[in-house]
Enzyme design. Structure first.
Site, PDB file in Angstrom:
ATOM      1  N   CYS A   2      43.480  48.015  46.626  1.00  0.00           N
ATOM      2  CA  CYS A   2      43.863  49.164  47.430  1.00  0.00           C
ATOM      3  C   CYS A   2      44.940  48.794  48.444  1.00  0.00           C
ATOM      4  O   CYS A   2      45.006  47.661  48.909  1.00  0.00           O
ATOM      5  CB  CYS A   2      42.655  49.675  48.213  1.00  0.00           C
ATOM      6  N   ARG A  27      50.687  46.300  44.349  1.00  0.00           N
ATOM      7  CA  ARG A  27      49.338  45.743  44.479  1.00  0.00           C
ATOM      8  C   ARG A  27      48.416  46.202  43.349  1.00  0.00           C
ATOM      9  O   ARG A  27      47.372  45.602  43.129  1.00  0.00           O
ATOM     10  CB  ARG A  27      48.721  46.153  45.825  1.00  0.00           C
ATOM     11  N   TRP A  74      42.386  51.224  44.109  1.00  0.00           N
ATOM     12  CA  TRP A  74      42.118  50.438  42.902  1.00  0.00           C
ATOM     13  C   TRP A  74      40.599  50.496  42.740  1.00  0.00           C
ATOM     14  O   TRP A  74      39.863  49.931  43.537  1.00  0.00           O
ATOM     15  CB  TRP A  74      42.599  49.001  43.105  1.00  0.00           C
ATOM     16  N   ASN A  98      40.049  49.429  52.115  1.00  0.00           N
ATOM     17  CA  ASN A  98      40.289  48.424  51.079  1.00  0.00           C
ATOM     18  C   ASN A  98      39.151  47.414  51.179  1.00  0.00           C
ATOM     19  O   ASN A  98      38.837  46.953  52.269  1.00  0.00           O
ATOM     20  CB  ASN A  98      41.645  47.734  51.341  1.00  0.00           C
ATOM     21  N   GLY A  99      38.514  47.101  50.050  1.00  0.00           N
ATOM     22  CA  GLY A  99      37.425  46.118  50.071  1.00  0.00           C
ATOM     23  C   GLY A  99      36.188  46.697  49.410  1.00  0.00           C
ATOM     24  O   GLY A  99      36.266  47.691  48.675  1.00  0.00           O
ATOM     25  N   GLU A 479      49.611  28.712  31.840  1.00  0.00           N
ATOM     26  CA  GLU A 479      50.376  29.677  32.633  1.00  0.00           C
ATOM     27  C   GLU A 479      51.251  30.559  31.742  1.00  0.00           C
ATOM     28  O   GLU A 479      51.364  31.771  31.972  1.00  0.00           O
ATOM     29  CB  GLU A 479      51.213  28.906  33.675  1.00  0.00           C
ATOM     30  N   LYS A 483      50.928  34.607  31.561  1.00  0.00           N
ATOM     31  CA  LYS A 483      52.050  35.540  31.776  1.00  0.00           C
ATOM     32  C   LYS A 483      52.115  36.546  30.635  1.00  0.00           C
ATOM     33  O   LYS A 483      52.246  37.741  30.849  1.00  0.00           O
ATOM     34  CB  LYS A 483      53.394  34.799  31.867  1.00  0.00           C
ATOM     35  N   GLU A 486      49.078  39.054  30.607  1.00  0.00           N
ATOM     36  CA  GLU A 486      49.049  39.966  31.766  1.00  0.00           C
ATOM     37  C   GLU A 486      49.982  41.146  31.618  1.00  0.00           C
ATOM     38  O   GLU A 486      49.617  42.272  31.953  1.00  0.00           O
ATOM     39  CB  GLU A 486      49.535  39.224  33.026  1.00  0.00           C
ATOM     40  N   HIS A 502      39.856  21.073  17.063  1.00  0.00           N
ATOM     41  CA  HIS A 502      38.409  21.217  17.256  1.00  0.00           C
ATOM     42  C   HIS A 502      37.959  22.680  17.231  1.00  0.00           C
ATOM     43  O   HIS A 502      36.861  22.984  17.673  1.00  0.00           O
ATOM     44  CB  HIS A 502      37.983  20.556  18.574  1.00  0.00           C
ATOM     45  N   LYS A 601      47.807  42.796  42.680  1.00  0.00           N
ATOM     46  CA  LYS A 601      48.591  41.645  43.138  1.00  0.00           C
ATOM     47  C   LYS A 601      47.739  40.705  43.964  1.00  0.00           C
ATOM     48  O   LYS A 601      47.804  39.508  43.826  1.00  0.00           O
ATOM     49  CB  LYS A 601      49.789  42.143  43.958  1.00  0.00           C
TER      50      LYS A 601
HETATM   51  O1  M6R Z   1      47.589  35.254  45.758  1.00  0.00           O
HETATM   52  P1  M6R Z   1      46.927  34.201  44.900  1.00  0.00           P
HETATM   53  O2  M6R Z   1      47.884  33.127  44.493  1.00  0.00           O
HETATM   54  O3  M6R Z   1      45.706  33.641  45.534  1.00  0.00           O
HETATM   55  O4  M6R Z   1      46.492  34.969  43.588  1.00  0.00           O
HETATM   56  C1  M6R Z   1      45.740  34.325  42.606  1.00  0.00           C
HETATM   57  C2  M6R Z   1      45.696  35.116  41.334  1.00  0.00           C
HETATM   58  O5  M6R Z   1      45.119  36.377  41.546  1.00  0.00           O
HETATM   59  C3  M6R Z   1      47.105  35.314  40.763  1.00  0.00           C
HETATM   60  O6  M6R Z   1      47.752  34.104  40.542  1.00  0.00           O
HETATM   61  C4  M6R Z   1      47.021  36.084  39.429  1.00  0.00           C
HETATM   62  O7  M6R Z   1      46.405  35.323  38.449  1.00  0.00           O
HETATM   63  C5  M6R Z   1      48.414  36.535  39.015  1.00  0.00           C
HETATM   64  N1  M6R Z   1      48.351  37.861  38.492  1.00  0.00           N
HETATM   65  C6  M6R Z   1      49.030  35.648  38.001  1.00  0.00           C
HETATM   66  O8  M6R Z   1      50.255  36.125  37.526  1.00  0.00           O
END
Ligand code: M6R
Length: 606
Positions: A2, A27, A74, A98-99, A479, A483, A486, A502, A601
């Site tokens: 949020c 976000r 959210w 938010n929370g 990573e 990417k 996501e 394996h 985010k």
């Molecule tokens: O703000 P942070 O680096 O703590 O966030 C951690 C993860 O939420 C963040 O890296 C998330 O996996 C991203 N969407 C990756 O692209």
């Protein structure tokens, strides 16, 4: 997660709030709403979907009011819908939140018995009801807010508006909330980019703070009712840094910003002459007594930790344990007093990482956070903080945060190595030369963007990808897969290359491209063997390597050649083409690259 914005001043609030809200879209959210207080009553509008939907209904309405709140939701409790969108109202009190309120069910039951009627499925709705409940018992507005907040369990950042008193309150506990200080006006926001075009002066509220805005005055108290003083800090992010600057997406802009971002990470920290690295204001504990270093984070930041582990263990021979923050907290970790705990986070607001750091502190560790956002919770709470200086990262998929985190870890390795006498002046000078060359090398990888875009066109229709890497390249493979999944919603998984045989090898056929992160380092020959195994099963190899001349390159379906760098820095060069590949595939598929579905985010709930 949020997003909250608020305004109290002399100008019309509607456009200011909608503009700020649209700057928080990154976000991640599913509905939006606004509350405006004009001369008469509070006017509320809410819509499921994008801020644009809200803007459309407001455009014709010409709503007046110089105090207001707005929100992107959210969903946590209750489906994305208009009735669950914020603001929520009870009596003349309106709340955005938010929370997560963990005890909302018990509170709701109690309030219902007292005659309160609920209209949404959210946890948030208990907050305005609780406040009006205290007010009905004779409490002043501020006291009612205070008492209500004291009853909440969980995390919250809230904006609260009281119609009859024209008063706005901003309060937080374990969720971020900042106050922007303008000339005769105040803004509240979940994050700096929302209001960076309005002011460069910010107050970072701390847990249990309540900022009260009434008739152009602001006062900050805590939930006990005591006055507290919070510093106004200047943030030197320019408006342009938080805008797209001609790129079609923030993510692409941020990928291309990496050479500058890495240079900024190094700025003022390297001492070539002395062969040393200094971090302003950082005083690490007695390093000789550190038995173990812990590196804990989530998502991309966790992958950076895995790379940091390789750097420190290889160069300094100090044991490093990495963990996902959400796991660390609940596994009763064996920490020894004096261990060094490093929390890594772009936002500095990731709830799991914050909880992990608090856990580590309670077990006697000394804490260091590696963060991008000034004033964030992790930055404030750690004993020491090293900022990555990547500039605002708006795209949900983390890119420049990752490469600047790796850069910080490299510098940190040199810093610790010098303090412990493990690395000499000459060693460090040599290493500094290597990292200084990285921005130029990243630029040359970025020059290959058109050919990576062409490759994306050839692979966009595949539905499954396997990513492989060994040693320090394994986190890069993880990573790269993260990417891709996501932002393109294509299934992608990463394995340590040696593990392929394996199990995952069963999946390989000509429908599954195999992305191999395999620079010519000490694991190269072994990974070539794994590529042979994949090719024998008709797997299409996409090879990311600094060795374009190897016979494996001739046999791979695609080769993306990157410059060579020191072993520890090669991940920075290998990840850039994978960021671009994911970006171009997603863009060709037409997904919402900067705000992918279901993602936020900054993940401020556990
Ligand atoms: O703000 P942070 O680096 O703590 O966030 C951690 C993860 O939420 C963040 O890296 C998330 O996996 C991203 N969407 C990756 O692209």
């Amino acid at each position: 997660m949020c997003g909250i914005v608020g305004y109290e001043g002399t100008r019309e609030a509607c456009d200011i709030l909608i503009d700020a809200l649209s700057r928080l879209e990154y976000r991640g959210y599913d509905s939006a709403g606004i509350a405006l207080l004009g001369q008469g009553a509070i006017h509320i509008e809410r819509r499921k979907g994008k801020v644009e939907e809200l803007r459309k209904i407001l455009d014709g309405a010409s709503l007046k009011g110089s105090i207001g709140l707005a929100h992107t939701r959210w969903a946590t409790h209750g489906a994305p819908s208009e009735k669950n969108a914020h603001p929520h109202r009870a009596g003349d009190v309106v709340v955005v939140h938010n929370g997560i309120i963990e005890n909302y069910l018990a509170l709701k039951e109690r309030l219902k018995k007292g005659g309160h009627v609920f209209v949404s499925d959210t946890d948030t709705e208990v907050i305005p009801h609780l406040i009006t409940d205290y007010a009905q018992k004779g409490g002043s507005f501020v006291d009612s807010v205070r008492l209500a907040l004291k009853e909440l369990k969980g995390s919250w950042a809230v904006g609260i508006l009281k119609e009859s008193e024209r008063t706005l309150v901003a309060a937080k506990n374990e969720s971020p909330l900042i106050v922007g200080v303008g000339d005769g006006e105040y803004f509240i926001a979940s994050d700096i980019p929302a209001i960076i075009n309005r002011t460069d002066r910010f107050i970072f509220l701390e847990d249990n703070d309540m900022a009260i805005f009434r008739g152009r005055d602001m006062r900050i108290i805590n939930v006990e009712g005591e006055d507290v003083v919070r510093e106004v800090r200047q943030v030197r992010w320019s408006t342009e840094m938080a805008e797209k600057g001609g790129y079609s997406h923030f993510m692409l802009k941020e990928i291309f910003e990496q050479p500058r971002a890495i240079s900024d990470t190094l700025l003022g920290r390297t001492r070539e002459e002395e062969g040393d690295v200094e971090f302003e204001g950082v005083v690490l504990p007695d390093l000789a007594a550190v038995r173990k270093i812990w590196m804990v984070a989530c998502g991309t930041s966790h992958h950076a930790c895995m790379i940091g582990k390789h750097m420190i263990e290889t160069n300094l021979r100090i044991p490093v344990e990495t963990d996902m923050a959400s796991e660390f907290r609940y596994r009763n970790p064996i920490m020894l007093p004096g261990d060094l705990f490093i929390a890594v986070s772009q936002s500095g607001e990731t709830a799991d990482t914050i909880a992990a750091m608090r856990e580590a502190r309670s077990r006697g560790a000394s804490t260091l956070s590696v963060c991008n956002v000034l004033g964030s919770t992790l930055a404030r709470e750690a004993d020491n903080v090293i900022f990555t200086h990547a500039g605002p990262e708006i795209g949900v998929a983390s890119t420049k945060a990752f490469t600047t985190q790796i850069s910080v870890m490299f510098l940190l390795t040199l810093h610790i190595g010098r303090r412990l006498g493990i690395l000499g002046r000459h060693d460090v000078r040599e290493r500094l030369r290597e990292i200084r060359a990285i921005p130029r090398k990243v630029r040359s990888v970025l020059d290959a963007a058109p050919s990576i875009r062409a490759a994306a066109g050839r692979y966009m229709s595949f539905r499954d990808f396997l990513f492989l890497g060994r040693g320090i390249n394994f986190p890069t493979a993880l990573e790269g897969a993260l990417k891709l999944k996501e932002i393109s919603y294509i299934h992608a998984e990463a394995y340590a290359a040696g593990e392929m045989k394996h199990g995952p090898i069963a999946l390989i056929d000509d429908g599954m491209p195999v992305v191999c992160v395999s620079p010519a380092d000490r694991t190269y020959k072994k990974t070539c063997g794994n590529m042979e195994e994949a090719m024998a099963r008709k797997g299409n190899i996409i090879l990311i390597s600094d060795d374009g001349t190897h016979e494996m390159a001739a046999r791979a379906a695609e080769v993306i050649t990157v410059p060579s760098a020191a072993y520890e820095l090669q991940p920075i060069l290998s990840i850039v083409p994978l960021q671009l590949l994911a970006y171009y595939i997603a863009d060709l598929l037409g997904t919402d690259v900067d705000q992918p579905r279901n993602l936020a985010k900054s993940v401020t709930v556990e």
